[in-house]
Design an enzyme around this catalytic site. Structure first.
Site, PDB file in Angstrom:
ATOM      1  N   GLU A   1       0.799  -1.228   0.000  1.00 60.76           N
ATOM      2  CA  GLU A   1       0.000   0.000   0.000  1.00 60.76           C
ATOM      3  C   GLU A   1       0.824   1.266   0.000  1.00 60.76           C
ATOM      4  O   GLU A   1       0.544   2.204  -0.728  1.00 60.76           O
ATOM      5  CB  GLU A   1      -0.924   0.043   1.228  1.00 60.76           C
ATOM      6  CG  GLU A   1      -2.219  -0.717   1.076  1.00 60.76           C
ATOM      7  CD  GLU A   1      -2.021  -2.198   1.214  1.00 60.76           C
ATOM      8  OE1 GLU A   1      -0.907  -2.608   1.577  1.00 60.76           O
ATOM      9  OE2 GLU A   1      -2.976  -2.946   0.970  1.00 60.76           O
TER      10      GLU A   1
ATOM     11  N   HIS B   1     -10.794  -5.054   9.992  1.00 56.71           N
ATOM     12  CA  HIS B   1     -11.483  -4.753   8.745  1.00 56.71           C
ATOM     13  C   HIS B   1     -12.668  -3.836   8.960  1.00 56.71           C
ATOM     14  O   HIS B   1     -13.466  -3.639   8.050  1.00 56.71           O
ATOM     15  CB  HIS B   1     -11.981  -6.046   8.080  1.00 56.71           C
ATOM     16  CG  HIS B   1     -10.892  -6.798   7.384  1.00 56.71           C
ATOM     17  ND1 HIS B   1     -10.040  -7.637   8.046  1.00 56.71           N
ATOM     18  CD2 HIS B   1     -10.521  -6.825   6.086  1.00 56.71           C
ATOM     19  CE1 HIS B   1      -9.187  -8.167   7.177  1.00 56.71           C
ATOM     20  NE2 HIS B   1      -9.454  -7.690   5.988  1.00 56.71           N
TER      21      HIS B   1
END
Lengths: 405, 425
Positions: A141, A210
């Site tokens: 990322e 998440h």
């Protein structure tokens, strides 16, 4: 077709939820999400606002004013033609239109290409535009966000996807230092017209990592804008606006909202990045919300209406900067504010909004600003616990009753 | 292994092996500059890298070198030599002046000087065109100068004046220039490498998607400390994967502030990490501008031809401390003396004179010219105004509507106080 910029409320937009089918949600929440309709009444430009406002955007097109509360029959009649789609399809449509329009727009992220995106937002785009324009990145990322920023500095307009917003924590270095600050530290020489988007928020038992809400972490970064979409209409509009913006924009989507269905206009439109959306005008209390909590609020609104309250619901949409005009007008009218958000209590968007309202509209308040946020708790896996970490409609009803005493 | 590099006339009259750093006896010396050729295929051949290398296009490069200079055994012409010399002198004088100005209180904060490493900057950047990009770290003054940013603009930026290349908003660690494609100037190590990867990605995108004639390369400079950082590896992977036109240049000066490279790295030979990702890794004597230049040439050609990235490790040394605030007490005096004896400027001067490419007088003229240039830059910076309050809110956003809509319904940037820098945002 020339784009029309719709200011203020969803002019010309179909009702948010008249055809909403809770079963179609990826992960329906336990509470019964509304067949509630949002009002289609728009803030008509001339009404009550200072005529000296010069911004064409806010007063541009003739806004379609309609009845205060939309009924099912009225929906399709007023909007005429349009097409129905799900929220993720709306995002895809917006993205595809922008990619068609400008060959510099490209997408990068994990599984955006061949896989079509883990939430199908980029489905079919790699076939159409090729592997370089819809780039499948390795799992890095920080590096691919930085790569997007470098590409933006040198002329491209990347849309960077975080497969889950939480993964962008790994890209914080690039988002904070380069995305946000580089335009300034370069003395204005380089622009970073990136869009960083992805699903976040509490899903259905996805576990703590998440289920994060990164808007609170990113909100202090100078130089970025943050928007949160909540309906197919504003999802497409905000996506397009974010891509066209010269500023770096972080577009927050919500995992549970991808399957919302709505009819959106056929003609091209853009939503204003800095404006809030009037969902339901009212008189008694201002409820400020965004993203998924909008639906909890609208559900609570149904109950409240039955109990005789008239809440004004505003989807703030622009998390940074806040639309203090729309919010302020509402506060001046109702004198009571309730903020309902999914963000954490500490240092969340609600906290900042509370401060901003107190600072700017203190004299207009009849009661302290109340803020309902998620618990300062890592989102538990167990369904019951998870339910209690986020704000539920019953709590909203109680809070309104309390504030309106 | 005979390569283009051992065929050259190195400045110190010996292979790089003798010039290697003093390693503890247990470690093997780095090999002579060897150019491991590109493995055109995917990583299947990873195990056979050494063999793949020998089948590499190194031979082709020798031919290219021969074609270019059929009769001239020297590496450079006189013009090139003078350009290189001037650039290195500029770097050195400028940095020395920075030190003076810092101690006189004209500039503040963290200032990292490049003394001793000029060969790397000059060796690479003087091969680039204006549209090629350079990305650097906080030790970026000389990269900016080599790339073409004027000494005035850099000095003014250091003084925090409006006429600085970043309007005084960046400072020592953020030298940017859109005109010269200097993409910064980054304070955190490693964070510029993804940006460089992005610039290289744009180059490839322009060629393959926009069908433009673009063979721009990007050169990313960073240090030995950065080579332990994740961003470095992530970008090596992506650059090799997408065959991006980028050159990763490691300025291995052996020290990351006070942390010796040997104490922080499990395998100190950084060039080896290139082949692990499928790109050539080269080690070169970074105190020798001509050697650096030869390696750079090949790396740039590779990149322009679309053959992908190269990792170049330049063994170099900084004569001063990490920054002007660093007392520099940890480094051994003998080590410093050893590298001082390999001063790249002295070496190039010797080469030019011995090979009759330039006379002492010409070089002195250049030195004097640069001295004047740097003095003038200081005068210019001194005379320039400080940024006014009105500049405070500018440049935060490219589109200042990003500050949002105020309670009065107007965009904040339309508030007259915005241009005064006093608006509530």
């Amino acid at each position: 077709m020339a784009a029309r910029i719709h200011g203020g409320a969803g002019a010309g937009a179909a009702t948010a939820l008249s055809t909403f089918n809770p079963k179609k949600l990826v992960a329906p929440s336990r509470t019964n999400l509304p067949a509630a309709r949002s009002s289609k009444r728009c803030i008509v430009a001339g009404g009550g606002s200072d005529a000296s406002k010069s911004l064409s955007v806010r007063h541009s097109q003739k806004l379609i004013a309609s009845a205060a509360v939309a009924t099912k029959a009225e929906t399709s009649a007023t909007t005429g033609t349009g097409h129905e789609l799900l929220l993720f399809e709306a995002l895809q449509e917006g993205l595809e239109e922008e990619m068609d329009r400008d060959p510099h727009v490209c997408v990068m992220g994990e599984d955006v290409g061949h896989y079509g995106g883990s939430y199908k937002v980029t489905k079919g785009l790699a076939d159409k535009f090729g592997d370089l324009r819809v780039l499948d990145t390795p799992i890095c990322e920080n590096a691919f966000t930085g790569m997007g920023i470098g590409a933006a500095m040198t002329g491209l307009r990347p849309v960077i996807e975080g497969m889950n917003m939480g993964f962008l924590l790994l890209a914080f270095n690039q988002i904070s230092n380069n995305c946000g600050m580089l335009h300034y530290t370069s003395g204005g020489q380089f622009t970073i017209p990136v869009v960083i988007r992805g699903p976040g928020g509490v899903g259905r038992q996805l576990g703590a990592e998440h289920s994060q809400r990164l808007e609170s972490y990113f909100q202090s970064i100078p130089g970025i804008q943050m928007v949160a979409c909540s309906t197919p209409y504003n999802a497409k509009g905000l996506m397009k606006a974010a891509i066209r913006s010269e500023n770096p924009v972080i577009l927050f989507e919500h995992v549970l909202l991808y399957n919302l269905k709505e009819k959106i206009p056929d003609e091209e439109y853009i939503c204003n990045l800095e404006e809030a959306e009037m969902v339901r005008p009212g008189e008694h209390i201002t409820i400020l919300t965004y993203s998924r909590m909008r639906y909890h609020v609208m559900q609570a609104a149904k109950t409240l209406v039955n109990k005789g309250y008239d809440p004004e619901v505003i989807d703030i949409r622009s998390l940074k900067p806040f639309d203090l005009y729309t919010i302020g007008n509402s506060v001046k009218k109702t004198h009571r504010v309730l903020i309902v958000e999914e963000c954490m209590r500490t240092g969340g968007i609600g906290a900042s909004l509370t401060a901003a309202i107190n600072e700017n509209f203190h004299d207009y308040l009849d009661a302290p600003v109340m803020c309902l946020s998620s618990q300062d708790v890592p989102t538990p896996y167990a369904g019951t616990l998870e339910e209690w970490t986020v704000v539920q409609p019953a709590q909203i009803v109680t809070a309104v009753e309390q504030l309106c005493q | 292994m005979a390569t283009a590099f051992s065929a050259t006339l190195p400045l110190h009259g010996s292979s790089s092996q003798e010039n290697r750093l003093l390693l503890p006896p247990t470690r093997l010396p780095p090999p002579p500059s060897s150019f491991l050729g590109s493995t055109r295929s995917l990583p299947f051949r990873r195990l056979n890298h050494a063999h793949a290398a020998r089948r590499s296009p190194v031979v082709a490069v020798q031919e290219i070198v021969k074609e270019k200079k059929p009769t001239n055994p020297l590496l450079i012409t006189k013009e090139e030599g003078l350009v290189l010399y001037e650039d290195m002198i500029l770097g050195r004088s400028f940095e020395d002046m920075c030190a003076q100005m810092y101690y006189r209180g004209k500039m503040f904060g963290f200032v990292h000087l490049y003394n001793g490493q000029e060969a790397v900057s000059t060796g690479f950047i003087k091969l680039l065109t204006k549209s090629d990009s350079v990305v650097s770290t906080y030790r970026d003054h000389v990269h900016a100068l080599s790339k073409g940013v004027s000494a005035r603009a850099v000095m003014s930026e250091l003084f925090g004046k409006v006429t600085g290349c970043c309007r005084g908003q960046g400072g020592s660690m953020h030298m940017f220039s859109k005109e010269h494609n200097m993409l910064g100037g980054f304070a955190f190590i490693g964070e510029g490498i993804p940006v460089a990867t992005g610039a290289a990605f744009t180059s490839k995108y322009k060629r393959e998607v926009l069908k433009q004639d673009c063979d721009d390369v990007t050169v990313a400079f960073f240090g030995d400390g950065t080579c332990n950082n994740g961003q470095f590896y992530e970008c090596l992977n992506m650059a090799a994967l997408y065959k991006l036109p980028i050159i990763f240049v490691v300025e291995n000066n052996l020290w990351a502030i006070g942390m010796s490279h040997l104490r922080s790295t499990s395998d100190p030979e950084i060039w080896k990490k290139g082949p692990a990702f499928g790109m050539p890794g080269v080690h070169v004597d970074g105190m020798d501008v001509l050697k650096v230049r030869e390696v750079a040439k090949e790396a740039v050609i590779r990149a322009r031809r679309g053959e992908g990235p190269t990792l170049v490790e330049c063994e170099t040394y900084r004569f001063r401390g990490h920054s002007l605030a660093d007392p520099d007490e940890l480094r051994d005096a003998a080590e410093k003396a050893k590298y001082a004896a390999r001063d790249p400027i002295t070496a190039l001067k010797k080469y030019l004179i011995e090979n009759k490419l330039a006379k002492e007088g010409e070089l002195k003229t250049i030195e004097k010219k640069i001295d004047e240039l740097v003095e003038e830059a200081v005068e210019f910076a001194d005379a320039s105004p400080q940024p006014g309050r009105s500049q405070l809110l500018e440049n935060v956003f490219a589109d200042p509507k990003g500050f949002g809509i105020g309670p009065d319904g107007r965009y904040r940037c339309e508030d007259p106080k915005f241009t005064e820098g006093t608006a509530q945002v």
